[in-house]
Design a protein around this motif. Sequence first.
Motif, PDB file in Angstrom:
ATOM      1  N   CYS A 195       0.767  -1.183  -0.179  1.00 21.54           N
ATOM      2  CA  CYS A 195      -0.015  -0.125   0.026  1.00 21.54           C
ATOM      3  C   CYS A 195       0.884   1.314  -0.043  1.00 21.54           C
ATOM      4  O   CYS A 195       0.561   2.298  -0.683  1.00 21.54           O
ATOM      5  CB  CYS A 195      -1.053   0.032   1.139  1.00 21.54           C
ATOM      6  N   ILE A 227      -0.590   4.692  -0.635  1.00 17.12           N
ATOM      7  CA  ILE A 227      -1.774   4.647   0.257  1.00 17.12           C
ATOM      8  C   ILE A 227      -1.000   4.317   1.585  1.00 17.12           C
ATOM      9  O   ILE A 227      -0.522   3.378   1.769  1.00 17.12           O
ATOM     10  CB  ILE A 227      -2.759   3.536  -0.066  1.00 17.12           C
ATOM     11  N   TYR A 228      -1.281   5.236   2.722  1.00 14.37           N
ATOM     12  CA  TYR A 228      -0.511   5.241   3.751  1.00 14.37           C
ATOM     13  C   TYR A 228      -1.470   4.926   4.841  1.00 14.37           C
ATOM     14  O   TYR A 228      -2.528   5.873   5.117  1.00 14.37           O
ATOM     15  CB  TYR A 228       0.156   6.420   4.166  1.00 14.37           C
ATOM     16  N   TYR A 229      -1.229   3.503   5.705  1.00 12.87           N
ATOM     17  CA  TYR A 229      -2.138   3.502   7.017  1.00 12.87           C
ATOM     18  C   TYR A 229      -1.071   3.225   8.182  1.00 12.87           C
ATOM     19  O   TYR A 229      -0.131   2.772   7.979  1.00 12.87           O
ATOM     20  CB  TYR A 229      -2.892   2.064   6.499  1.00 12.87           C
ATOM     21  N   ILE A 278      -4.749  -2.718  -5.274  1.00  5.03           N
ATOM     22  CA  ILE A 278      -3.990  -2.075  -5.338  1.00  5.03           C
ATOM     23  C   ILE A 278      -3.775  -1.567  -6.861  1.00  5.03           C
ATOM     24  O   ILE A 278      -3.599  -0.624  -7.098  1.00  5.03           O
ATOM     25  CB  ILE A 278      -2.679  -2.216  -4.737  1.00  5.03           C
ATOM     26  N   PHE A 296      -6.525   0.405  -8.082  1.00  6.86           N
ATOM     27  CA  PHE A 296      -6.332   1.771  -7.467  1.00  6.86           C
ATOM     28  C   PHE A 296      -5.371   2.603  -8.337  1.00  6.86           C
ATOM     29  O   PHE A 296      -5.708   3.617  -8.760  1.00  6.86           O
ATOM     30  CB  PHE A 296      -5.956   1.747  -6.038  1.00  6.86           C
ATOM     31  N   ARG A 327      -6.282   6.097  -9.958  1.00  6.45           N
ATOM     32  CA  ARG A 327      -5.911   7.337  -9.026  1.00  6.45           C
ATOM     33  C   ARG A 327      -5.902   8.740  -9.285  1.00  6.45           C
ATOM     34  O   ARG A 327      -6.062   9.423  -8.413  1.00  6.45           O
ATOM     35  CB  ARG A 327      -4.466   6.858  -8.455  1.00  6.45           C
ATOM     36  N   HIS A 334      -9.093  11.003  -1.713  1.00  8.32           N
ATOM     37  CA  HIS A 334      -8.552  10.237  -0.271  1.00  8.32           C
ATOM     38  C   HIS A 334      -8.352   8.879  -0.424  1.00  8.32           C
ATOM     39  O   HIS A 334      -9.044   7.780  -0.509  1.00  8.32           O
ATOM     40  CB  HIS A 334      -9.703  10.634   0.886  1.00  8.32           C
ATOM     41  N   PRO A 335      -7.130   8.461  -0.853  1.00  9.30           N
ATOM     42  CA  PRO A 335      -6.611   7.174  -1.152  1.00  9.30           C
ATOM     43  C   PRO A 335      -7.073   6.207  -0.193  1.00  9.30           C
ATOM     44  O   PRO A 335      -7.214   4.922  -0.562  1.00  9.30           O
ATOM     45  CB  PRO A 335      -5.211   7.139  -1.653  1.00  9.30           C
ATOM     46  N   GLU A 336      -6.652   6.533   1.096  1.00  9.96           N
ATOM     47  CA  GLU A 336      -6.948   5.413   2.407  1.00  9.96           C
ATOM     48  C   GLU A 336      -8.479   5.170   2.321  1.00  9.96           C
ATOM     49  O   GLU A 336      -8.730   3.837   2.312  1.00  9.96           O
ATOM     50  CB  GLU A 336      -6.496   6.059   3.639  1.00  9.96           C
ATOM     51  N   PHE A 338      -9.396   3.384  -1.030  1.00 11.04           N
ATOM     52  CA  PHE A 338      -9.010   1.975  -1.074  1.00 11.04           C
ATOM     53  C   PHE A 338      -9.714   0.912  -0.193  1.00 11.04           C
ATOM     54  O   PHE A 338      -9.889  -0.257  -0.638  1.00 11.04           O
ATOM     55  CB  PHE A 338      -7.470   1.994  -0.813  1.00 11.04           C
ATOM     56  N   LYS A 339     -10.195   1.394   1.092  1.00  9.68           N
ATOM     57  CA  LYS A 339     -10.812   0.434   1.819  1.00  9.68           C
ATOM     58  C   LYS A 339     -12.253   0.046   1.189  1.00  9.68           C
ATOM     59  O   LYS A 339     -12.492  -1.080   1.300  1.00  9.68           O
ATOM     60  CB  LYS A 339     -11.432   1.501   3.331  1.00  9.68           C
TER      61      LYS A 339
END
Length: 236
Positions: A151, A156-158, A178, A181, A185, A190-192, A195-196
Amino acid sequence: MNNWTRKHNKFSVQNRLTPTARELWQWLLDEMPEGSNEIIDLRDFNKWVKRTRGFPHDRKTVKSAAQQLLDKGVLTQAKSYTAYVWKWRLQPIRVLMPPPFRKPQKKLTFQSEIPNLDPSNPQPLKDEYLTTTTDLEDAESGEFEQKLQACRKAGIYYYPKDAQFMHGFSLQEVLKAIIYFLFNRDGVRHPEGWFKVCLEDNWAGKEKERHQLRVQWSTEGLFEAIRYCNQKMGMA
């Protein structure tokens, strides 16, 4: 989500809880002690979801998640006041996943055929059980880290505590999502959060189905669709 443990995650996987059901369970652990009976408004959960990822769940999705926790015994003694306000008991994880029963090791009267091994000593079996359990947990942890790393490479940063929902999906499923995405993209703010939802709703899989339908499309199908729409407009 400090109250969420490996046992909670293991129970979720074994009982195939949906990502939203796991998310609701995690939220409940912060709202009420395990073993307590309290009144909970599911709309408060959805408000928290909106603050966390930018937009709430569909109402039906929230109700379905609560029902799944009821069906699996996570929530018991349920009493409904409205469609969203419930009183229930949050079962402790030790009740949902009690320690495995192990028969007492019988002492053997004969001499062991293996040198330096006392058959009355159950310690080797215990060590083997702990090693197997530890290896399984280490494998799950390693795969989770691979998902987080993939990610991050895609932008995509978690934090690990915010990515617990990925435990319910295989590494292969995460990688496919991914890739989907990365092809989309440009329109993602808001990628996070995007993606969820993409992973939970299987957008990548649905896109494959849509592509197959497009491949099967023909000129004859186009004219048939035009005739159908014209007929409907004529009837209106």
